[in-house]
Each structure stands twice: as C-alpha cells, then as structure tokens.
Design an enzyme around this catalytic site. Structure first.
Site, PDB file in Angstrom:
ATOM      1  N   GLU A 180      12.164 -11.578 -74.174  1.00 42.45           N
ATOM      2  CA  GLU A 180      10.855 -12.233 -74.147  1.00 42.45           C
ATOM      3  C   GLU A 180       9.808 -11.392 -73.427  1.00 42.45           C
ATOM      4  OE1 GLU A 180      13.192 -14.374 -70.784  1.00 42.45           O
ATOM      5  OE2 GLU A 180      13.569 -13.294 -72.648  1.00 42.45           O
ATOM      6  N   GLU A 215      21.692 -13.967 -68.134  1.00 44.09           N
ATOM      7  CA  GLU A 215      20.559 -13.078 -68.398  1.00 44.09           C
ATOM      8  C   GLU A 215      20.345 -12.186 -67.176  1.00 44.09           C
ATOM      9  OE1 GLU A 215      16.135 -13.387 -70.309  1.00 44.09           O
ATOM     10  OE2 GLU A 215      16.633 -14.745 -68.685  1.00 44.09           O
ATOM     11  N   HIS A 245      21.189 -18.594 -67.998  1.00 45.49           N
ATOM     12  CA  HIS A 245      19.930 -17.927 -68.336  1.00 45.49           C
ATOM     13  C   HIS A 245      18.966 -18.032 -67.159  1.00 45.49           C
ATOM     14  CE1 HIS A 245      18.254 -15.879 -71.750  1.00 45.49           C
ATOM     15  NE2 HIS A 245      17.086 -16.480 -71.596  1.00 45.49           N
ATOM     16  N   GLU A 246      18.098 -17.027 -67.004  1.00 50.20           N
ATOM     17  CA  GLU A 246      17.121 -17.003 -65.903  1.00 50.20           C
ATOM     18  C   GLU A 246      17.816 -17.086 -64.538  1.00 50.20           C
ATOM     19  OE1 GLU A 246      14.136 -16.311 -66.389  1.00 50.20           O
ATOM     20  OE2 GLU A 246      13.655 -16.891 -68.444  1.00 50.20           O
TER      21      GLU A 246
END
Length: 225
Positions: free
Chosen positions: A30, A24, A5-6
């Site tokens: 978000e 991601e 993620h990120e």
C-alpha cells in the site's frame, strides 16, 4: 491461523507457534500507492525484515496508475507487472494473496496464470544471486511437487541476469530430466509484458533475462510427463 497485519517485526514466533504463519511488520504494497516506497525497497527486505520470519507483503498489483481510480491523480506505483510476479518467488509468504481488482487481472490473464500456478510453500530454496538494495534472484521448488519457480526483481536500474538452471534436479543414472517451461514473463514497459514459452529445459540450460527499471521476471517450470 494468525496473519498479523500492521504488527511489530516478528522475532521467530512461528517457530514456537506453528499457527502464527505470517505478519506484515514493514512498509507493504500500500505504501507504493502512497508514493512512499522506492524501487529498491523490495530488494532490501529479504536482508532485513525477512530475517524475523515470513512477511505478508500483498503483491500482485497490475494497475499501477492511480489516475485509473481517481482522475487527475498523477501518482503511480513504482513497479512493473513482471516485478509484481517476481515478488511471489523472491519473498517468502506462506499466506499468499492477489492484491489487485479482478477486472485488472482480467486484462492480463496470461500473466495472472502465474499467480494461479505459483506455490505458497516450498521444499527447497536457492538464492541464485542478490545484492542488498540492488537486485534479488531466487529459485524455489514447490512443496510436494517437482515444479520450480524463478523470480527476479531489480531496483531503479535496468539489469540483465543470466539464470543458470543447474539447480534443476537430474534424473536417475545422471540422465537429464527434461522440464517444460510453462511461462516466462519479462517487462519492457509499465504495462507491456513479454510472454514466451519454451518446449524443454535442462540443468544445463542458461537463459538471459533483461529487467526494466524497477522491473523483474518470473518463470514457471514443470517436469515433462
């Protein structure tokens, strides 16, 4: 298993490392709450980010108004419930999740059933129609089953799309294999969901879907025993 993620955009690492299942590496859900994603965002990602491998987008937002959590906050997610369900099909995510709170799903259990039913991996994928920045309509066959799922999403414009179900498997000796349409969900407003069922459907069936602005539709199809 690794879900990065990120992270930076992947370049096919999952082909070398089978345990690297998703990342991601793009503006995820978000950013919708931050008012940073426009309605066309998800219709672009399949042509850009997804070329590098599967994406952990974290769909499934049912509560779209931030005022629900922070009274007076006028921001809202530029999406609809049916579009959130359509994302489970149009976006390839072998590690799935439901990103909202349990109490928000409890208000829409008929719609939440689609999330419970939808597969995380697939034996077959059909891109029925798509235009970057406008809309995407995808059909996928759940891995190891005869179940099909169809999802459609659109940008800020209302659209109509007629799904031609000729991709459904035919039975032996060219006889039609009858399928049961479990759920068909379409959105007309932010929280109003139209849910209907049909007794049977075949490869000759054609059904028209109306998608609201930043809306979509989701269909779950299972074979009749």
């Amino acid at each position: 298993m690794v879900n990065s993620h990120e992270s930076v955009r992947p370049g096919g690492e999952s082909r070398t490392y089978p345990n690297y299942i998703s990342a991601e590496a793009a503006r995820g859900t978000e950013y919708e709450a931050f008012a940073g994603n426009n309605p066309d965002h998800q219709t672009i990602l399949p042509f850009t980010r997804w070329m590098g491998g599967s994406m952990d987008y974290t769909p499934g937002i049912f509560q779209t108004k931030l005022d629900y959590y922070f009274p007076g906050d006028k921001r809202f997610v530029k999406t609809t419930l049916a579009k959130q369900l359509g994302l489970y099909v149009t976006m390839y995510m072998p590690l799935q999740m439901a990103a909202d709170l349990p109490e928000n799903y409890a208000k829409h259990m008929d719609a939440f059933q689609f999330i419970k039913d939808v597969a995380a991996d697939w034996d077959d994928t059909k891109i029925l129609s798509a235009e970057p920045g406008d809309y995407v309509v995808t059909a996928r066959k759940a891995k190891g089953t005869e179940n099909w799922f169809v999802g459609g999403i659109t940008d800020e414009n209302k659209r109509e799309y007629t799904v031609d179900f000729s991709f459904l498997d035919k039975g032996k000796n060219t006889k039609q294999r009858f399928m049961k349409m479990e759920k068909m969900l379409i959105i007309s407003t932010i929280l109003k969901v139209i849910i209907s069922t049909k007794k049977q459907i075949t490869s000759k069936s054609k059904i028209n879907f109306k998608m609201a602005r930043s809306g979509g539709f989701a269909v779950s199809i299972k074979p009749v025993k």
